[in-house]
Enzyme design. Structure first.
Site, PDB file in Angstrom:
ATOM      1  N   GLY A  47      50.184  47.383  66.960  1.00  0.00           N
ATOM      2  CA  GLY A  47      49.724  48.717  67.318  1.00  0.00           C
ATOM      3  C   GLY A  47      49.643  49.584  66.090  1.00  0.00           C
ATOM      4  N   CYS A  83      53.830  42.173  64.542  1.00  0.00           N
ATOM      5  CA  CYS A  83      53.515  43.324  63.696  1.00  0.00           C
ATOM      6  C   CYS A  83      54.261  44.579  64.166  1.00  0.00           C
ATOM      7  CB  CYS A  83      51.998  43.508  63.656  1.00  0.00           C
ATOM      8  SG  CYS A  83      51.502  44.539  62.281  1.00  0.00           S
ATOM      9  N   TYR A  84      53.586  45.567  64.743  1.00  0.00           N
ATOM     10  CA  TYR A  84      54.331  46.723  65.263  1.00  0.00           C
ATOM     11  C   TYR A  84      55.385  46.260  66.264  1.00  0.00           C
ATOM     12  CZ  TYR A  84      55.487  51.101  67.566  1.00  0.00           C
ATOM     13  OH  TYR A  84      56.165  52.169  68.087  1.00  0.00           O
ATOM     14  N   HIS A  94      49.548  38.596  62.367  1.00  0.00           N
ATOM     15  CA  HIS A  94      48.886  38.464  63.675  1.00  0.00           C
ATOM     16  C   HIS A  94      48.497  37.005  63.928  1.00  0.00           C
ATOM     17  CE1 HIS A  94      48.343  42.712  64.783  1.00  0.00           C
ATOM     18  NE2 HIS A  94      48.436  42.900  63.479  1.00  0.00           N
ATOM     19  N   GLU A 127      47.293  35.764  66.559  1.00  0.00           N
ATOM     20  CA  GLU A 127      46.202  35.615  67.530  1.00  0.00           C
ATOM     21  C   GLU A 127      44.814  35.614  66.904  1.00  0.00           C
ATOM     22  OE1 GLU A 127      48.389  37.912  67.354  1.00  0.00           O
ATOM     23  OE2 GLU A 127      47.537  39.910  67.309  1.00  0.00           O
ATOM     24  N   SER A 166      23.006  39.943  91.141  1.00  0.00           N
ATOM     25  CA  SER A 166      22.077  40.354  90.087  1.00  0.00           C
ATOM     26  C   SER A 166      21.386  39.143  89.475  1.00  0.00           C
ATOM     27  CB  SER A 166      22.850  41.081  88.993  1.00  0.00           C
ATOM     28  OG  SER A 166      23.713  40.170  88.339  1.00  0.00           O
ATOM     29  N   GLY A 167      21.900  37.946  89.787  1.00  0.00           N
ATOM     30  CA  GLY A 167      21.379  36.758  89.111  1.00  0.00           C
ATOM     31  C   GLY A 167      22.200  36.439  87.882  1.00  0.00           C
ATOM     32  N   GLY A 168      23.100  37.339  87.501  1.00  0.00           N
ATOM     33  CA  GLY A 168      23.986  37.085  86.368  1.00  0.00           C
ATOM     34  C   GLY A 168      25.117  36.147  86.780  1.00  0.00           C
ATOM     35  N   ASP A 205      28.462  36.475  86.635  1.00  0.00           N
ATOM     36  CA  ASP A 205      29.653  36.991  87.321  1.00  0.00           C
ATOM     37  C   ASP A 205      29.423  37.163  88.819  1.00  0.00           C
ATOM     38  OD1 ASP A 205      30.513  37.081  84.746  1.00  0.00           O
ATOM     39  OD2 ASP A 205      30.220  39.239  84.511  1.00  0.00           O
ATOM     40  N   SER A 206      28.354  37.877  89.178  1.00  0.00           N
ATOM     41  CA  SER A 206      28.148  38.096  90.610  1.00  0.00           C
ATOM     42  C   SER A 206      27.816  36.779  91.311  1.00  0.00           C
ATOM     43  CB  SER A 206      27.063  39.145  90.871  1.00  0.00           C
ATOM     44  OG  SER A 206      25.827  38.736  90.356  1.00  0.00           O
ATOM     45  N   SER A 207      27.172  35.861  90.600  1.00  0.00           N
ATOM     46  CA  SER A 207      26.831  34.567  91.219  1.00  0.00           C
ATOM     47  C   SER A 207      28.081  33.749  91.513  1.00  0.00           C
ATOM     48  CB  SER A 207      25.929  33.743  90.299  1.00  0.00           C
ATOM     49  OG  SER A 207      24.761  34.458  90.026  1.00  0.00           O
ATOM     50  N   LYS A 219      35.573  36.039  80.731  1.00  0.00           N
ATOM     51  CA  LYS A 219      34.223  35.492  80.934  1.00  0.00           C
ATOM     52  C   LYS A 219      34.188  33.949  80.862  1.00  0.00           C
ATOM     53  CE  LYS A 219      29.731  36.494  81.112  1.00  0.00           C
ATOM     54  NZ  LYS A 219      29.145  37.563  81.933  1.00  0.00           N
TER      55      LYS A 219
END
Ligand code: XMP
Length: 518
Positions: A57, A84-85, A175, A177, A228-230, A232-234, A374
């Site tokens: 942070g 780190c922080y 870090h 990550e 939407s055809g994308g 996520d919604s599919s 995603k």
């Protein structure tokens, strides 16, 4: 709430906290990110983490109101990793000492070497003597808390890796990550092994669990889903259909701003292939008429967003008595990040979404992807049998081609754009580049230029091609096509698409550009 073994990431506002979660999910460990100021004693009891990570942070432990975890976190009896922080906070809370970084700030690449004693967190490290890490800190630890010892040092950080092995408290200055700490994944793997995670977070397990949760939530009620055809919604629609069958109806709003063949593809896939009840609302006249003569980008977005809600609402009524609205909301949209800047951020673009719908329509939300990133959604899509070509599709924005047609939208320009875009994507696929690119599209520019074809003069539109690499769409770089590829593609487009006589390639990164034109 998920039944999996859980790891808690307490967020102190680092830019890269989400990457910690990514690294853990890759290890099949379920984790959640929560801002430090929400993590109370009661929260910790309910969450019952098997391990805790303190993120980095930007603050200093000396600042007034410096972000701190609740003291009870150290009494949970579970392993803790401070980054780190997070390391500085741990020392500060447990009786060590942190110093302000006067002239000792360290940013960028550094190398950590081992000390005499071995540490389980570092299993597999130092095989080549030292490890490259990425540092980014101002303050530093000057005196360790009781029980802590040093297990790794770097020229600028005598306390690069510290631990109290008896309590399984670990604290590192760098870090692990980020990409620039190449051995970082190993460190996370060791940490979750020490904490006893069995790696029970898989998309196969998640699918069954999500289906059970959807059934419990929905009962015999009806659900509508805006498709939407994308991706996520599919994926959300297919998962919900698997859970509750024809209690689900999808509404696909065709605003006349889709790409070539897109509406047919979506309708065929969902109605014919998956047998999901689907309302195909062809509302292109309504949208295109409303957009007639409009050239301001934000006005376009607002018109489309507003009409979308009206149209969706109108068609949803056809379903009759739906109580639930399904949305493909993802985990990055849900994470509440800690903001140290105060004040709202500037709106660059009004993103089109259906956020206002549930309240307006009195619907309850079904959001089965709320816990997923995603790439996990893509893995779930594969688990559900969606074709790879569909799962790997580039993102396509809600306002569609409207924002790839800067200035006034006309039906002629849209027709030209559709043809050119299809050729461009075909070229990318033919050259095997589609999966290397995060998003690629053509945009028709609001300018006409003079050219010569055959023996004649032309005065036609200019087309811009865009292709970017990105991880999350927040930042992006242009894709380095070869000159041959660009030349061949420009020639094909100009020869095959009447109305275009010049092609540009956009080499702007984001920032300072954005991915879409408007
Ligand atoms: P920008 O242009 O903001 O785009 O750099 C970042 C990513 O977001 C997509 N995008 C949208 N997606 N509704 C969406 O669903 C929108 O209004 C919208 N605007 C941009 C864009 O395609 C890119 O992937």
């Amino acid at each position: 709430m998920t039944q999996h073994e859980r790891l808690l990431i307490i967020d102190f506002g680092s830019q890269v906290t989400q990457l910690i979660a990514r690294r853990l999910r890759e290890l099949n460990v379920y984790c959640e990110i929560h801002p430090f100021n929400r993590v109370t004693d009661a929260f910790l009891r309910d969450f019952a983490p098997r391990a805790v990570i303190f993120s980095g942070g930007p603050a200093s432990v000396f600042a007034d109101g410096a972000p701190m975890p609740p003291a009870s976190v150290f009494d949970l009896g579970v392993p803790i990793l401070g980054i780190c922080y997070g390391q500085q906070v741990m020392m500060h809370c447990l009786g060590g000492h942190v110093e302000r970084g006067h002239g000792t700030a360290e940013f960028g690449r550094a190398h950590v070497s081992p000390t005499e004693e071995k540490l389980d967190l570092l299993d597999g490290w130092f095989e080549n003597g030292r490890e490259q890490v990425w540092m980014s800190h101002g303050d530093h630890v000057a005196k360790l808390a009781p029980g802590f010892r040093v297990f790794g040092i770097s020229p600028g950080a005598p306390f690069a890796v510290t631990a109290d092995p008896a309590r399984h408290f670990y604290a590192v200055q760098f870090h692990p990550e980020v990409h620039h700490t190449p051995g970082g994944a190993r460190l996370y793997a060791n940490f979750v092994r020490i904490a006893g995670f069995s790696g029970d977070w898989t998309m196969h397990a998640y699918r069954d669990e999500a289906i059970r949760i959807i059934r419990d939530q929905v009962g015999t009620g009806k659900v509508i889903c805006g498709l939407s055809g994308g991706v996520d919604s599919s994926v959300a629609a297919v998962l919900i259909h698997e859970a509750i069958g024809d209690q689900l109806t999808c509404v696909f709003v065709d605003h006349g701003l889709l790409r070539e063949g897109e509406a047919e593809q979506v309708v065929t896939m969902f109605r014919d292939h998956y047998n999901i009840p689907l309302i195909h609302a062809d509302e292109s006249e309504l949208f295109l008429t409303a957009l007639d003569g409009v050239s301001d980008p934000e006005t376009k977005r607002k018109i489309i967003g507003g009409l979308f809600i009206d149209v969706f609402q109108k068609h949803a009524h056809e379903v009759g008595g739906a109580e639930f609205l399904a949305q493909g909301t993802l985990y990055p949209d849900v994470i509440e990040s800690v903001s140290f800047s105060g004040g709202p951020s500037v709106t660059i673009k009004s993103h089109h979404n259906v956020g206002g719908l549930p309240a307006k329509m009195g619907l309850k939300l079904v959001e089965p992807l709320r816990e997923l990133f995603k790439d996990e959604v893509r893995a779930l899509g594969a688990e559900l049998g969606l074709p790879p070509s569909f799962i790997g599709r580039h993102p396509f924005p809600g306002p569609g081609l409207a924002i790839r047609c800067p200035g006034e939208i006309t039906r002629d320009k849209l027709a030209i754009l559709r043809k050119a875009d299809a050729i461009y994507i075909d070229q990318i696929r033919k050259h095997g580049l589609y999966d290397e690119i995060w998003q690629a599209f053509a945009a028709i520019l609001p300018v006409r230029t003079v050219g010569v074809m055959g023996d004649g003069r032309t005065y036609d539109y200019a087309l811009a091609l865009r292709a970017v690499t990105s991880v999350d769409g927040m930042t992006a770089d242009y894709y380095p096509f070869t000159h041959d590829f660009l030349g061949e593609t420009a020639t094909r487009i100009i020869n095959e698409v009447p109305g275009i006589n010049r092609v540009f390639y956009d080499v702007t990164s984001k920032p300072p550009g954005t991915i879409e034109m408007e």
